[in-house]
Structures are given as C-alpha cells and as structure tokens.
Design a protein around this motif. Structure first.
Motif, PDB file in Angstrom:
ATOM      1  N   VAL B  97       6.928   6.522  -4.409  1.00  0.00           N
ATOM      2  CA  VAL B  97       6.594   6.997  -5.895  1.00  0.00           C
ATOM      3  C   VAL B  97       5.357   7.628  -5.738  1.00  0.00           C
ATOM      4  O   VAL B  97       5.016   8.784  -6.542  1.00  0.00           O
ATOM      5  CB  VAL B  97       6.580   6.225  -6.711  1.00  0.00           C
ATOM      6  N   ARG B  98       4.100   7.114  -5.134  1.00  0.00           N
ATOM      7  CA  ARG B  98       2.801   7.504  -5.406  1.00  0.00           C
ATOM      8  C   ARG B  98       2.481   9.107  -4.984  1.00  0.00           C
ATOM      9  O   ARG B  98       1.680   9.598  -5.841  1.00  0.00           O
ATOM     10  CB  ARG B  98       2.027   6.549  -4.459  1.00  0.00           C
ATOM     11  N   PRO B  99       3.239   9.709  -4.140  1.00  0.00           N
ATOM     12  CA  PRO B  99       3.015  11.112  -3.925  1.00  0.00           C
ATOM     13  C   PRO B  99       3.128  12.019  -5.070  1.00  0.00           C
ATOM     14  O   PRO B  99       2.666  13.140  -5.118  1.00  0.00           O
ATOM     15  CB  PRO B  99       3.559  11.522  -2.619  1.00  0.00           C
ATOM     16  N   TYR B 100       4.256  11.325  -6.113  1.00  0.00           N
ATOM     17  CA  TYR B 100       4.539  12.139  -7.203  1.00  0.00           C
ATOM     18  C   TYR B 100       3.755  11.903  -8.530  1.00  0.00           C
ATOM     19  O   TYR B 100       4.213  12.323  -9.395  1.00  0.00           O
ATOM     20  CB  TYR B 100       6.139  11.947  -7.248  1.00  0.00           C
ATOM     21  N   ILE B 101       2.886  10.882  -8.520  1.00  0.00           N
ATOM     22  CA  ILE B 101       2.571  10.531  -9.746  1.00  0.00           C
ATOM     23  C   ILE B 101       0.773  10.804  -9.547  1.00  0.00           C
ATOM     24  O   ILE B 101       0.314  10.757  -8.410  1.00  0.00           O
ATOM     25  CB  ILE B 101       2.699   9.307  -9.958  1.00  0.00           C
ATOM     26  N   ALA B 102      -0.094  10.672 -10.477  1.00  0.00           N
ATOM     27  CA  ALA B 102      -1.388  10.742 -10.578  1.00  0.00           C
ATOM     28  C   ALA B 102      -1.732   9.791 -11.890  1.00  0.00           C
ATOM     29  O   ALA B 102      -1.163  10.167 -12.973  1.00  0.00           O
ATOM     30  CB  ALA B 102      -2.221  12.101 -10.394  1.00  0.00           C
ATOM     31  N   VAL B 103      -2.921   9.174 -11.829  1.00  0.00           N
ATOM     32  CA  VAL B 103      -3.286   8.371 -12.996  1.00  0.00           C
ATOM     33  C   VAL B 103      -4.626   8.701 -13.410  1.00  0.00           C
ATOM     34  O   VAL B 103      -5.452   8.403 -12.595  1.00  0.00           O
ATOM     35  CB  VAL B 103      -3.025   6.818 -12.607  1.00  0.00           C
ATOM     36  N   VAL B 104      -4.784   8.795 -14.898  1.00  0.00           N
ATOM     37  CA  VAL B 104      -5.995   8.372 -15.301  1.00  0.00           C
ATOM     38  C   VAL B 104      -5.922   6.957 -16.028  1.00  0.00           C
ATOM     39  O   VAL B 104      -5.610   6.711 -16.839  1.00  0.00           O
ATOM     40  CB  VAL B 104      -6.436   9.461 -16.456  1.00  0.00           C
ATOM     41  N   PRO B 105      -7.044   5.992 -15.112  1.00  0.00           N
ATOM     42  CA  PRO B 105      -7.281   4.622 -15.715  1.00  0.00           C
ATOM     43  C   PRO B 105      -7.857   4.610 -16.964  1.00  0.00           C
ATOM     44  O   PRO B 105      -8.606   5.410 -17.306  1.00  0.00           O
ATOM     45  CB  PRO B 105      -7.812   3.989 -14.248  1.00  0.00           C
ATOM     46  N   GLN B 106      -7.629   3.612 -17.776  1.00  0.00           N
ATOM     47  CA  GLN B 106      -8.217   3.412 -18.851  1.00  0.00           C
ATOM     48  C   GLN B 106      -9.807   3.077 -18.871  1.00  0.00           C
ATOM     49  O   GLN B 106      -9.798   2.243 -17.620  1.00  0.00           O
ATOM     50  CB  GLN B 106      -7.606   2.045 -19.734  1.00  0.00           C
ATOM     51  N   GLU B 107     -10.607   3.692 -19.281  1.00  0.00           N
ATOM     52  CA  GLU B 107     -11.995   3.576 -19.223  1.00  0.00           C
ATOM     53  C   GLU B 107     -12.559   3.708 -17.539  1.00  0.00           C
ATOM     54  O   GLU B 107     -13.385   3.162 -17.330  1.00  0.00           O
ATOM     55  CB  GLU B 107     -12.245   2.132 -19.638  1.00  0.00           C
ATOM     56  N   GLY B 108     -11.834   4.493 -17.018  1.00  0.00           N
ATOM     57  CA  GLY B 108     -12.165   4.879 -15.605  1.00  0.00           C
ATOM     58  C   GLY B 108     -13.281   5.805 -15.590  1.00  0.00           C
ATOM     59  O   GLY B 108     -13.440   6.583 -16.274  1.00  0.00           O
ATOM     60  N   LYS B 109     -14.041   5.548 -14.695  1.00  0.00           N
ATOM     61  CA  LYS B 109     -15.533   6.327 -14.463  1.00  0.00           C
ATOM     62  C   LYS B 109     -15.687   6.810 -13.046  1.00  0.00           C
ATOM     63  O   LYS B 109     -15.004   6.420 -12.097  1.00  0.00           O
ATOM     64  CB  LYS B 109     -16.694   5.597 -14.705  1.00  0.00           C
ATOM     65  N   PRO B 110     -15.842   8.229 -12.837  1.00  0.00           N
ATOM     66  CA  PRO B 110     -15.877   8.911 -11.689  1.00  0.00           C
ATOM     67  C   PRO B 110     -16.995   8.189 -11.000  1.00  0.00           C
ATOM     68  O   PRO B 110     -17.811   7.340 -11.217  1.00  0.00           O
ATOM     69  CB  PRO B 110     -16.375  10.434 -11.959  1.00  0.00           C
ATOM     70  N   PHE B 111     -16.955   8.461  -9.562  1.00  0.00           N
ATOM     71  CA  PHE B 111     -18.184   7.953  -8.808  1.00  0.00           C
ATOM     72  C   PHE B 111     -19.355   8.425  -9.265  1.00  0.00           C
ATOM     73  O   PHE B 111     -19.520   9.726  -9.414  1.00  0.00           O
ATOM     74  CB  PHE B 111     -17.927   8.562  -7.229  1.00  0.00           C
ATOM     75  N   PHE B 112     -20.425   7.682  -9.627  1.00  0.00           N
ATOM     76  CA  PHE B 112     -21.775   8.006 -10.154  1.00  0.00           C
ATOM     77  C   PHE B 112     -22.575   9.091  -9.459  1.00  0.00           C
ATOM     78  O   PHE B 112     -23.368   9.882  -9.571  1.00  0.00           O
ATOM     79  CB  PHE B 112     -22.560   6.780 -10.786  1.00  0.00           C
ATOM     80  N   HIS B 113     -22.327   8.765  -8.155  1.00  0.00           N
ATOM     81  CA  HIS B 113     -23.086   9.577  -7.041  1.00  0.00           C
ATOM     82  C   HIS B 113     -22.410  10.735  -6.399  1.00  0.00           C
ATOM     83  O   HIS B 113     -22.853  11.184  -5.381  1.00  0.00           O
ATOM     84  CB  HIS B 113     -23.729   8.632  -6.163  1.00  0.00           C
TER      85      HIS B 113
END
Lengths: 253, 324
Positions: B97-113
C-alpha cells in the motif's frame, strides 16, 4: 499511475536517499560533533597522568568506545524524530523500507561522527605502532561494535514515549557498558571471576581481543573464542533483530 | 464478527487502481495499557472513499479521527475489521500500500536542520523518485505553498505555520494517488489555509484522492466533497456539507446569547439547541419576524445568520466541536 509502480517491499529500499537526508540533518550539529570526544579525551588524560605506559591501550579503547557511543546518538536521534518531530510517520508510511530507515539513521550518525574517531585511530596507529593487519583488525572490531550499539540504540528508541526518560537511560547504559569494563585499561587488571561477563560486552570484548593481539593482555583460547564468538554473534544477531524490530514497530499495536 | 474474520483471512493483497480508493468495514481499535481500562478508539467504522474524492473526517478531539487515519496509512494495526486501499488489504500487505499513499502526520514538523527545499527533495528521493522529477516537483510544491521565499532557510528559523506548510508541501509533491492529511492546516493563517485548500482541490482534479481530518468546520465545509462526522469512535453521519446543513431543519440560525432560560418560548419555531446560557434556534425565513417579536418581548438580543456546518454538528453530536 504517477507513483513508481515498481515500488515493492525491498529491504533497504530508499537507503541511499534517506542516508543522505540524515547526514545533511546531523551535519548541522557542529557542537555535538565537537563534544562527541569529550569523555574519551578526559579518560585519555587521566590514563596519561596516572600511567603513561597505558596510553596505547587507552587510545585503542577510545576508538572502540567512540564506536559504542554512537549507539547512544542513534537512540537519541531516532527517538527525537519520532517523538518530537513525528516526521518518522512521513517516512515510514512511504515506500522507504523500515530497514532502510533504521540503517539510514545509524549510518548517518556513523558518517557524521566518524572523523574525530579516525583522528584517534591514526594517533593509536602511530603510538602503538600498529601494523596494517592490526589496523584491519581494529576496523573490523570497531565495525562490529558499531553494529551492535546502533542496533541496541534503535531498538531502545522504540520503547520510549518521552525524551526525558531516554536521556537518563541512554547515558547510563552506554557509559556503564563502555567505560566500566576494561576498554580504556588492560583486560588483565579486571577480576578474573568477572572476565567472562566483560568478554560478552561488545566494547570490552573488542578491546580484549586487540589487547591480546598487541600483547597488552594475555587471553586464554577459551577467552579469545568467547570474545570473538560473542562479538560476531551479537553484532550479526542484534543487527538482524533490529532490522526485524524496525519492520515490526512501523505499525503500532 | 465471524464474517469479518473470514474476510480478513481472505483479504486481498494486490493493489487495484480501479474502484474505491479506500474502504473500511467494521473497523475497530482498542488500546490496551497496563493498569488502565481498555479504550475503544474506533467502534466499528465503515467507510467508503471513491477515487478522486476529497473526504473529511470531522470530529472533536479524541473522536477517533487520527486513529482511523493511522490505521489507513499503515502505521497502526486494527483490533478487528478490514480496511483496504485501492483494493489491497492494509493490515495484510502494508508494504504494497505504501507506494500509493503519503501522510501528513498530526503536529508533524520538518527536520529543523533542513531547508524546505532540502526536506521536500530528499523525501521524494527517499520515495524512489528520480533527481529531475524530484527537483521539478519540489519547486512546484514550494510555489504552490507560497514557500519559495523561504525555500532555502533552515526550518528551525521558520514560523510554525511555515513549517506546517512545508509538511503539506512535502506530501503534495509526491502526487501519491491517496493522501492522508491529519489536521493539515493547524497553526496556519487564513491566507495559507486557502492556499492549501486550493492545492488540494488541484490535486484531486488531477486524480489524487484525499482523506483529511479536521476540527475546523469551515475547512470541512469549503474543502470536502463529502464528510463523515465521527464521535467516540463511531461514524454518526455521512454526506455532503449541504446535505448535513439541510438536515438541520431550517436555513437560518438565530443566536440568543441569554436565551437558554427561555427555551420553551422558542420551541415552536424550530429545533432549539441550548449551550450554556445561550440558545440557538434553527428557523425558516417565513417565521423569522414572528420569532424576533418573541425575542423582543422577552428582552433578548438576537443575531441572525445562515445555518452552517456548526449547527449540523451540534445537532448530530449534541455538543460543540470545541467542547472538551
């Protein structure tokens, strides 16, 4: 279908790209890199002051301890991006394999923090007059120690929900197993009754083997076998387990 | 339950790009913890999402929205029931399934650096996309999320809203057939929220499917083509925002800030929802004048507006979406 339809569950799929990401992320931690050798340098100074004749053993020990301490950084990094950033969800719910995620973090730590370890290794080579074969053995043992500690670090990182708890436990674990046993000092100074125990601990097992080869300690055949067999088994076994565990813990229960 | 088990064993493990993007049947999730009672986060959720649809899960905090999204996005195992993405059983074959989906997690933050550009590009590369494609999509996503100006600044220097936009841009850039977004616009200013909505509409026009959770009623109203209202792990109602607003029983809402004590005087005008001291009456335009006369005689002030999703939510759930 715009997404790569060839995407399938391949172990270590996406590793190179994720490793690059991790190296980029961690390369910004200049202060952490600079302070990564503080414990080792302090212990080397102690040994130099107390008994300069043991500095060779301590230098080799510092290389092995440094590789072992990388597990603590793997633990901290894996927990930080899972608990604080939750960016792990972005990657784990994607074609990137769980094994690549685990190895990407581990190898990222290794690549970023390796330079000062190499400096100490070069110093050890000069001071102890290591042969090419000795250097090869040191590299092999260091790799085995890194493999065990990175695996332990990653597996531990999945057990916590709070970074504060991790800081306390990780420091305790890696210092007790990395500093207390005969890593910075000769294996022969350790109580005989407890020697089998330290020969099963990755950093002290590696140190004992090298000390034996370099003539800084006398190991029986059984002890050498226990240290080498234990380290080989632990590194292979723990890496296999961590890879399995990485896959298993993608999905919470 | 026997039927559910049997279906799980026979669950499909091949991805099919025809038919529904997502379907769940009687999906349950019970969290068990040492020393505490089990918590049923999902109590048998049945849901269908067609390909190319934008569907919102609307509910209060703790309603079960995130749990559903985490199960659908292969990050959590269900206790029972089935869930399929493009016909593939999520529980049995998550890696397919994973190749066909993408997720924005709740309260997710990008790598700060990492900079937003590095974050998006490296994520696309980790998903297996080529250099050139990743580069083009990164630039496109940055522009769509109005991040071009900040594209080369480390995320640690960005505001919370800009970081959230980076997360959304990262996922939008994948152009995955099915996107899961858990509270995607939290912390964003109104302008940025509208940019996100427009980008998501564009994605579905190009064939992607979107399932998002939100507790912003205006977001659900403006963005979703269909929505599910969930509460305590159960789907209470499903339909379009217009269907739900119509179901309230009138097109106008009259808010009487001190009217709760006078509820009986207003019952004949339509459905009455007391909330603390205030009273909301749903009424038809024909009876508005009469209702206002009663309010004036009762010395009550009143404000009149069109019925919104908020009234529909109140009627269905019995509590405001912001009530703890």
């Amino acid at each position: 279908m715009r997404t790569d339809a060839r995407a399938r569950a391949r172990p270590f799929r996406g590793l190179a790209a994720f490793l690059g990401t991790e190296v980029l992320v961690q390369a910004h931690e200049e202060l952490a890199m600079a302070t990564s050798m503080v414990v080792q340098v302090v212990l080397l100074v102690f040994v130099w002051v107390l008994n300069p004749g043991l500095i060779g053993v301590a230098l080799v020990g510092a290389v092995l301890f440094s590789m072992f301490a990388m597990g603590q950084r793997v633990l901290n990094e894996a927990a930080y991006i899972r608990i604080d950033h939750k960016v792990s969800d972005l990657y784990l719910a994607s074609p990137l394999s769980a094994e690549a995620y685990f190895l990407g973090i581990s190898a990222g730590v290794l690549l970023v923090y390796l330079a000062p370890v190499v400096v100490v290794a070069v110093l050890a080579t000069v001071v102890v007059h290591l042969t090419v074969a000795d250097v090869g053995l040191l590299a092999l043992l260091a790799a085995a120690v890194w493999l065990t500690s990175a695996s332990i670090g990653y597996v531990f990182s999945t057990a916590f929900r709070d970074n504060r708890a991790i800081w306390a436990y990780s420091s305790l674990f890696f210092n007790v197993f990395g500093v207390l046993p005969p890593v910075f000092y000769p294996f022969g100074l350790f109580p005989v009754a407890l020697r089998p125990v330290v020969l099963l601990m990755p950093p002290s097992a590696a140190a004992a083997i090298l000390q034996g080869v370099l003539g800084a300690a006398t190991l029986t055949h059984a002890e050498l076998l226990l240290a080498a067999g234990g380290l080989a088994g632990e590194s292979a076994g723990l890496f296999a387990f961590a890879s399995y565990w990485a896959r298993r813990t993608v999905r919470g229960r | 339950m026997a039927a559910v088990r049997s279906r799980t064993r026979a669950g499909r493990a091949a991805v099919s790009m025809s038919g529904e993007a997502l379907r769940s049947d009687q999906l349950r999730k019970v969290y068990r913890s040492k020393g505490g009672p089990p918590v049923e986060a999902l109590a048998g959720v049945t849901m269908r999402v067609a390909r190319g649809e934008r569907v919102a899960l609307l509910g209060r905090n703790g309603a079960g929205k995130t749990t559903f999204l985490r199960i659908a996005s292969t990050l959590l195992r269900p206790t029972s029931g089935t869930i399929e993405v493009f016909g593939c059983d999520v529980d049995r074959a998550p890696e397919k399934v994973r190749p066909y989906i993408a997720v924005v997690p709740q309260e997710g933050k990008p790598f700060f650096h990492l900079t937003p550009r590095e974050q998006i590009y490296s994520y696309l590369r980790a998903r297996g996309l080529g250099r050139e494609t990743s580069k083009v999509r990164t630039a496109d996503a940055l522009e769509r999320m109005s991040l071009t100006e900040f594209a080369d600044r480390l995320s640690i220097t960005l505001s919370g809203g800009q970081r959230q936009r980076t997360m959304v841009a990262t996922v939008i850039a994948t152009e995955a057939p099915l996107l899961f977004l858990d509270e995607p616009t939290i912390g964003m200013d109104p302008f940025a929220r509208r940019s996100v909505w427009e980008s998501l509409r564009n994605l579905t026009r190009r064939g992607s499917t979107i399932l998002l959770t939100t507790h912003y009623l205006d977001e659900a109203d403006a963005l979703s083509q269909r929505l599910y209202i969930v509460d305590r792990g159960t789907v209470l109602v499903e339909g379009t925002a217009e269907d739900l607003k119509r179901s309230v029983g009138g097109t106008l809402k009259v808010l009487l800030p001190q009217g709760a004590a006078e509820v009986e005087r207003f019952r004949s005008f339509g459905s009455c929802v007391p909330d603390g001291e205030s009273l909301t009456v749903i009424a038809s335009p024909e009876r508005l004048g009469e209702l206002m006369d009663v309010a004036v005689r009762s010395h009550l002030t009143a404000t009149v507006g069109p019925v919104t999703l908020e009234e529909a939510f109140l009627r269905v759930v019995g509590r405001s979406i912001n009530e703890d």
